[in-house]
Scaffold this active site. Structure first.
Site, PDB file in Angstrom:
ATOM      1  CB  CYS A  20      -3.756   3.263  -1.685  1.00 50.18           C
ATOM      2  SG  CYS A  20      -5.039   4.484  -1.382  1.00 50.18           S
TER       3      CYS A  20
ATOM      4  CE  LYS B  49      -7.301  -0.224   6.099  1.00 48.74           C
ATOM      5  NZ  LYS B  49      -8.166   0.054   4.954  1.00 48.74           N
TER       6      LYS B  49
ATOM      7  CG  HIS C 219      -1.933   0.997   1.348  1.00 50.98           C
ATOM      8  ND1 HIS C 219      -1.655   2.321   1.641  1.00 50.98           N
ATOM      9  CD2 HIS C 219      -3.283   0.927   1.208  1.00 50.98           C
ATOM     10  CE1 HIS C 219      -2.788   3.010   1.670  1.00 50.98           C
ATOM     11  NE2 HIS C 219      -3.793   2.188   1.408  1.00 50.98           N
TER      12      HIS C 219
ATOM     13  CD  GLN D  25      -6.557  -4.530   4.143  1.00 51.81           C
ATOM     14  OE1 GLN D  25      -7.509  -5.270   4.397  1.00 51.81           O
ATOM     15  NE2 GLN D  25      -6.745  -3.266   3.766  1.00 51.81           N
TER      16      GLN D  25
ATOM     17  CG  ASP E 133       0.374  -2.052   6.082  1.00 54.14           C
ATOM     18  OD1 ASP E 133      -0.541  -2.186   6.921  1.00 54.14           O
ATOM     19  OD2 ASP E 133       0.185  -1.560   4.957  1.00 54.14           O
TER      20      ASP E 133
END
Length: 411
Positions: free
Chosen positions: A366, A227, A124, A204, A201
């Site tokens: 993104c 999220k 991302h 997700q 990251d």
């Protein structure tokens, strides 16, 4: 812990009673932002109705309630990702702010001219642009781990890309486009073997699976509340305490100071050192409620249910002629499917599905470098969460077939 009950879960989300263009809402865009259960909404209302005050300052009753709620949220987040120390949980506006904090504070401290920063092309922008800018500032080299044809990483390529000059390795735990689940624990070991630190990251990943930062052995890990059925505007930066103690803050002002003189200042201890100004109090308290909600279901149950949905959708969508799915098979991916329907622009496709009440995402997500790798300008993405059903996937598939028919393309 009660068995997973989809009907009970769906009943917790008021927005799922909405209609869109005269159709019941089918929300398949949770990778962008998840919906919020009434338990989270009510907890935020409780704060504003009965606890609203600033934290760490007043000794009055409301100030104590607010402080207890805010710091209680930090402890909940620590437990949720199994950080070793309370001080290792820094509240931020989200994953983007968290990664930028690492790039500016830790990166500027350790990266020198000629050093290497290693990432992947599936990142991302929030886990790509900060490293680009760090490399420019410090005259470092930004390197990319090659990707396999199915959008996965081969650990041999990871090992070959990381060298003795590598200072930072940063890789998404789960790709927001391909759904690829990366072996962060193995990558972290390869990074550490070369003396580099590991950043991940987790935006997700955290909403969908158990994350144990100690087991992964990451040095920094970032995720966002919105999220994971929590409010917008709140996220977490996990950082190894020994590293955070060495780092300088990148924002200055109230609460993060120890002593302020006319010419110089000193900083307070972790975690407040990185939380300048009035913090995200209501948002943190809402995040705590979101953590409680997910823990009441169980992250193992969440992962299991999403895998069933994703496998079902993958099989059904693969049967549509002219529909191309990007990324690995269902056994190697998280709960999302990114795809294109030949001859139909993703934005037209998303508009057509919206007319049937189905919300998906269309665009570059993104992740423009990844779009280039896929040789696509944009794609469509359906992402699944705990409140989705196989019946909704059937509606998605029927709408895709209807859209294909409407555009009257032959394959």
């Amino acid at each position: 812990m009660a068995p997973f009950d989809i009907n009970k879960v769906k009943a917790d989300f008021p927005i799922l009673n909405e209609t869109v263009n005269g159709q019941p809402l089918v929300y398949l865009d949770s990778s962008a932002t998840s919906q919020k259960p009434v338990q989270v909404i009510d907890r935020i209302n409780q704060y504003y109705n009965h606890e609203n005050a600033n934290v760490h300052r007043g000794v009055h009753t409301l100030g104590t309630r607010a402080t207890d709620g805010y710091e209680g949220a930090r402890e909940a987040a620590r437990r949720f990702i199994n950080a070793q120390y309370f001080e290792e949980v820094i509240f931020t506006r989200g994953t983007t702010t968290a990664i930028n904090t690492v790039a500016h504070s830790y990166g500027d401290m350790v990266v020198e001219e000629g050093d290497e920063i290693v990432i992947t092309q599936m990142e991302h922008h929030a886990n790509l642009v900060p490293w680009q800018q760090l490399a420019k500032r410090r005259k470092a080299v930004l390197k990319y781990i090659p990707m396999q044809e199915d959008g996965t990483l081969d650990l041999r390529d990871v090992e070959a890309t990381i060298t003795d000059r590598t200072k930072i390795v940063s890789v998404a735990h789960v790709s927001n486009v391909l759904g690829t689940i990366n072996d962060i624990k193995a990558i972290a070991k390869l990074a550490h073997d070369k003396g580099a630190i590991m950043v991940s990251d987790g935006a997700q990943a955290v909403p969908h699976m158990t994350v144990d930062v100690q087991d992964l052995d990451v040095d920094f890990y970032a995720f966002s509340g919105h999220k994971m059925v929590g409010p917008t505007g709140i996220g977490v930066l996990y950082g190894r305490k020994s590293l955070l103690n060495k780092m300088e803050p990148i924002e200055y002002g109230g609460d993060m100071i120890d002593f302020v003189g006319l010419q110089d200042s000193t900083w307070t201890e972790l975690p407040t050192k990185f939380e300048a100004g009035t913090p995200l109090i209501a948002e943190a308290i809402g995040l705590h409620a979101a953590i409680d909600y997910l823990e009441s279901i169980g992250l193992d149950e969440v992962l299991k249910y999403e895998h069933e949905l994703t496998s079902y959708a993958y099989d059904k969508m693969s049967e549509i002629e002219g529909l191309e799915i990007y990324g690995p098979g269902p056994d190697k991916r998280a709960g999302l499917i990114t795809f294109n329907l030949a001859g139909v622009h993703p934005h037209d496709l998303a508009t057509a599905l919206d007319s049937d009440g189905i919300a998906i995402r269309a665009g570059h997500h993104c992740a423009q470098p990844l779009m280039k790798w896929l040789n696509q300008s944009s794609t469509a993405r359906a992402s699944f969460y705990i409140y989705n059903t196989k019946e909704e996937i059937d509606l998605l598939v029927d709408s895709l077939k209807k859209t294909k028919e409407f555009f009257s393309y032959e394959f």
